[in-house]
Enzyme design. Structure first.
Site, mmCIF file in Angstrom:
data_model
loop_
_atom_site.group_PDB
_atom_site.id
_atom_site.type_symbol
_atom_site.label_atom_id
_atom_site.label_comp_id
_atom_site.label_asym_id
_atom_site.label_seq_id
_atom_site.Cartn_x
_atom_site.Cartn_y
_atom_site.Cartn_z
ATOM 1 N N GLU A 181 0.822 -1.203 0.000
ATOM 2 C CA GLU A 181 0.000 0.000 0.000
ATOM 3 C C GLU A 181 0.860 1.258 0.000
ATOM 4 O O GLU A 181 0.528 2.251 -0.660
ATOM 5 C CB GLU A 181 -0.948 0.000 1.199
ATOM 6 C CG GLU A 181 -1.960 -1.139 1.208
ATOM 7 C CD GLU A 181 -2.970 -1.058 0.077
ATOM 8 O OE1 GLU A 181 -3.034 -0.007 -0.590
ATOM 9 O OE2 GLU A 181 -3.697 -2.035 -0.142
ATOM 10 N N ASP A 206 -3.530 -9.768 -8.807
ATOM 11 C CA ASP A 206 -3.976 -8.833 -9.837
ATOM 12 C C ASP A 206 -2.898 -7.905 -10.377
ATOM 13 O O ASP A 206 -2.639 -7.863 -11.581
ATOM 14 C CB ASP A 206 -5.175 -8.023 -9.340
ATOM 15 C CG ASP A 206 -4.977 -7.455 -7.933
ATOM 16 O OD1 ASP A 206 -3.891 -7.637 -7.365
ATOM 17 O OD2 ASP A 206 -5.918 -6.837 -7.407
ATOM 18 N N GLU A 247 -19.339 -6.290 -4.136
ATOM 19 C CA GLU A 247 -17.976 -6.794 -4.199
ATOM 20 C C GLU A 247 -17.860 -8.049 -5.054
ATOM 21 O O GLU A 247 -16.839 -8.270 -5.686
ATOM 22 C CB GLU A 247 -17.474 -7.099 -2.781
ATOM 23 C CG GLU A 247 -17.032 -5.883 -2.005
ATOM 24 C CD GLU A 247 -15.724 -5.319 -2.530
ATOM 25 O OE1 GLU A 247 -14.656 -5.854 -2.178
ATOM 26 O OE2 GLU A 247 -15.768 -4.348 -3.296
ATOM 27 N N GLU A 277 -12.242 -0.324 -10.369
ATOM 28 C CA GLU A 277 -11.845 -1.272 -11.421
ATOM 29 C C GLU A 277 -12.773 -1.259 -12.636
ATOM 30 O O GLU A 277 -12.302 -1.411 -13.780
ATOM 31 C CB GLU A 277 -11.758 -2.689 -10.851
ATOM 32 C CG GLU A 277 -10.612 -2.920 -9.899
ATOM 33 C CD GLU A 277 -10.910 -2.404 -8.495
ATOM 34 O OE1 GLU A 277 -9.960 -2.203 -7.705
ATOM 35 O OE2 GLU A 277 -12.105 -2.189 -8.188
#
EC number: 3.2.1.-
Length: 744
Positions: free
Chosen positions: A155, A329, A533, A608
């Site tokens: 992060e 990802d 989600e 996304e």
């Protein structure tokens, strides 16, 4: 000693130009730039800056249609950004994020000012220079790097490090590069701690590293390692090379090690290669690329399958989970983005070519395939001299492995509008992955639609790849586009030709388009207009048996699924969808037979889907993707935006049990002021979702940025042949547009 050699092919030298480079975004005010005088001597490495002096080729990117409408929509998105940004400024300045309902601070990243740094690139693109100046002053005076506490490596890298590098590229202000270099020094110590594989722990200690020798001496030592100094001085481009003594460049901070790691956590070579290019220090790229190399050398069950969990101590995968979503990802995403950033055909790490796993088996790549000597392919230790095949090829292999696991709904499923405002019936597509995905398709995985489109478009020389000599298949596609899906054979539709490079890229581009439809449907079919989600795919049916390949036993496995009753949806005039029955049960709402369960109905303002709509619009020019993006933005405005004109006070929120009295103890005088910003939702399965109390920084860094860019001129604002986006949507200029300072 492990040798890492990055050979840059097709290097084009930039001639000195008297005219000022043409900026892609408006010229940054001079008062926002800070530069330092460099020593006159040439026996040192030099930093680089962005110098773009050319326009994209005509016709490569779509011309903006209906400029007036797009201008209005951009202004609406900019206003929404300012509404969110001003809430943060008022109530949580300097903290990581804001809890906008309780108007409290959230320092989950240890107070690194995450929202400030994450938002700079968005504000630069939106030309909000006054706000950028406020952010600049905070970074200069108040950014606290060395806290001595542990924080997430991933992060911190994607939000803070990438945000600083991007701010440097967009402004030319060396303050950001200086801060990025200091932060990079801390993060890279985690890679250094693993001497064998450079696979780091995801927890870093923010302690100031000790340098020996001094910083300036270190720069000269790096210069001494450059073998071809003549080329280095003649080229305006930065030179990425192997340091002869990488261990001597270590920064002497011991970091904790862990027993496992997910590949996404350390797949950060876009950030670290960019940092090396801009600082001239090869150490960052060396460590990040060695971690990449170690992962690509780990044993794979079949070509393209890179599982998401790896053991740092052994450099081997310890679980078979292969998922396009969380934990893997950004690793997969960066394979093609690093290829685009460097514009290379190969990244070389030695002499022999590793084309797949490290047990001696040689996979035959479809792209750029050549018969090669296989004598040296048995690699047991990644410290041996090796050469990694094109990262673009690795990306193709991974995406084709996912393509094999694609499932297509065999009926009239998605009821979407085409760009001509005609209803189109299309199948539902998703990637089933392996057993670890639990038959769920996640919002997080929707990045893959845009990534597939971007990668195939780029590898096909910035054009949409077509299926050559497949007239029957093309005719079927035409029938699908017209909505006549019943007139084709389902097996014919699912059988995508994969015998040539062009066909492989065409199938991947089509995969991006199809996944994009499914991901948009997560919004379009939702009662609230916003996606949850996950979609639970266990409900997909017609009592049809879908076949997928199990990676553990390498045998075919049959997934039996049960049919669910369809609910009836209709189209509103504004392109949104409503459920005619309006009787959502305890399970949730349906997209065809796929169900969004109540427990999966959380929406945390994720980017996304709008990210993929942005890429699909840029690569196809189809304005339907602009309409899809606008629909999603309107739903955010309706459902997630906290009230302004209603003057809804915190007292009212407390009375509704949305926040407690303890949430406002720090700010007791703010109870009667209006709420600002946007907030996450706990359940999108109703017309009026309940609200949570958080506004993630990625809503400003990614979601609103991609929405804004979807309505910008693709040839003028961050063209994708000049910039590449990091996984946190920070634009970084391609390597060929860098120029060393002191170069004339």
């Amino acid at each position: 000693m492990f040798l890492l050699l990055l050979i840059i092919t097709h290097i084009s030298l930039f001639a000195s130009k008297s005219a000022e480079p043409k900026p892609i975004i408006p010229i940054v005010p001079q008062e926002m730039r800070q530069t330092k005088e460099l020593p006159k001597d040439t026996e040192r490495i030099f930093p680089s800056f962005v110098s773009i002096d050319e326009d994209p080729p005509k016709g490569r990117w779509p011309k903006l249609q209906n400029e007036t409408l797009c201008n209005q929509r951009r202004e609406a998105v900019k206003e929404a950004f300012l509404w969110a940004w001003n809430a943060y400024k008022r109530d949580a300045w300097g903290s990581d994020e804001i809890n906008p309902i309780s108007r409290t601070r959230n320092n989950w990243l240890l107070g690194q000012g995450c929202t400030i740094i994450d938002s700079i690139s968005t504000m630069m693109i939106m030309e909000l220079y006054d706000e950028v100046k406020l952010a600049h002053d905070w970074v200069e005076k108040d950014f606290q790097l060395y806290t001595g506490r542990s924080v997430s490596l991933f992060e911190t890298s994607i939000r803070i490090l990438a945000g600083l590098i991007s701010a440097y590229d967009l402004t030319g202000d060396e303050l950001y590069l200086d801060k990025a270099e200091k932060l990079g020094d801390v993060i890279i110590t985690n890679f250094e701690s693993n001497k064998k594989y450079s696979i780091p722990s995801n927890s870093i200690s923010l302690r100031k590293p000790t340098r020996s020798p001094s910083y300036e001496e270190r720069k000269k030592k790096i210069y001494e390692d450059i073998e071809d100094k003549e080329t280095y001085h003649k080229s305006s481009l930065p030179l990425l090379f192997t340091p002869k003594t990488p261990d001597d460049l270590g920064l002497n901070v011991t970091q904790l090690q862990q027993n496992d790691a997910s590949i996404a956590e350390f797949g950060l070579w876009v950030e670290f290669v960019a940092l090396s290019d801009r600082t001239g220090d090869p150490h960052y790229a060396f460590q990040a690329l060695r971690a990449l190399q170690s992962t690509l050398l780990a044993r794979q069950s079949e070509k393209g399958i890179i599982p998401i969990y790896i053991e740092p101590s052994s450099g081997q995968f310890y679980q078979s989970c292969f998922s396009i979503g969380a934990a893997g990802d950004s690793f997969y995403e960066y394979l093609i983005k690093e290829h685009i950033y460097t514009e290379q055909h190969e990244i070389r790490l030695g002499r022999t070519i590793i084309k797949g796993q490290n047990n001696g088996d040689k996979y035959d790549h479809n792209l750029n395939s050549k018969k090669r000597n296989n004598k040296s392919n048995k690699i047991k230790n990644p410290k041996q001299n090796i050469e990694i095949e094109s990262l673009g090829q690795h990306w193709v292999d991974v995406m084709m492995a996912f393509k094999k696991r694609e499932i297509i709904r065999n009926k009239q499923s998605l009821d979407l509008k085409s760009s001509e405002n005609v209803k189109v019936k299309k199948p539902l597509h998703w990637i089933n992955g392996t057993e670890c995905t639990d038959n769920k398709w996640s919002h997080l995985a929707c990045y893959s639609a845009g990534n597939a489109a971007l990668g195939a478009f780029y590898l096909n020389n910035y054009s949409i790849p077509k299926f050559p000599k497949q007239q029957q298949y093309q005719n079927s596609q035409k029938q699908i586009n017209k909505g006549n899906i019943n007139s084709i054979n389902a097996d014919e539709y699912e059988q995508v030709p994969t015998t040539t490079d062009q066909q492989i890229l065409a199938s991947l581009f089509q995969l991006g388009v199809d996944l994009g439809d499914t991901c948009y449907a997560m919004y379009a079919y939702s009662p609230s207009g916003l996606a949850g989600e996950f979609i639970n795919m266990k409900a997909i049916g017609d009592n049809k048996e879908y076949e997928r390949q199990d990676m553990n036993s390498n045998i075919n496995k049959i997934d039996k699924v049960n049919k669910k009753q369809n609910e009836v949806f209709s189209m509103n005039e504004d392109n949104s969808y409503v459920n005619k029955q309006n009787n959502y049960d305890d399970e949730g709402y349906l997209i065809d037979d796929a169900i969004v369960k109540q427990g999966d109905g959380q929406n945390i303002l994720r980017p996304e889907v709008v990210e993929s709509l942005f890429y699909l619009y840029r690569t196809t020019g189809d304005t339907k993707y602009q309409e899809y993006a606008w629909n999603i933005f309107q739903s955010f405005q309706k459902q997630s935006r906290l009230p302004d004109s209603s003057k809804q006070s915190l007292n009212k929120q407390i009375n509704k049990n949305m926040v407690s009295e303890t949430d406002i103890r720090e700010n007791p005088d703010q109870k009667d002021q209006e709420l600002m910003g946007f907030t996450s939702l706990s359940n999108v399965n109703t017309n009026k979702p309940s609200r949570q109390d958080n506004m993630p920084s990625f809503f400003l860094a990614e979601t609103l940025k991609y929405l804004y860019l979807t309505f910008c001129d693709a040839n003028e604002v961050i063209p994708l042949d000049q910039w590449v986006f990091t996984t946190e949507a920070h634009p970084i200029a391609l390597r060929k547009y860098l120029k060393k300072r002191n170069f004339s």
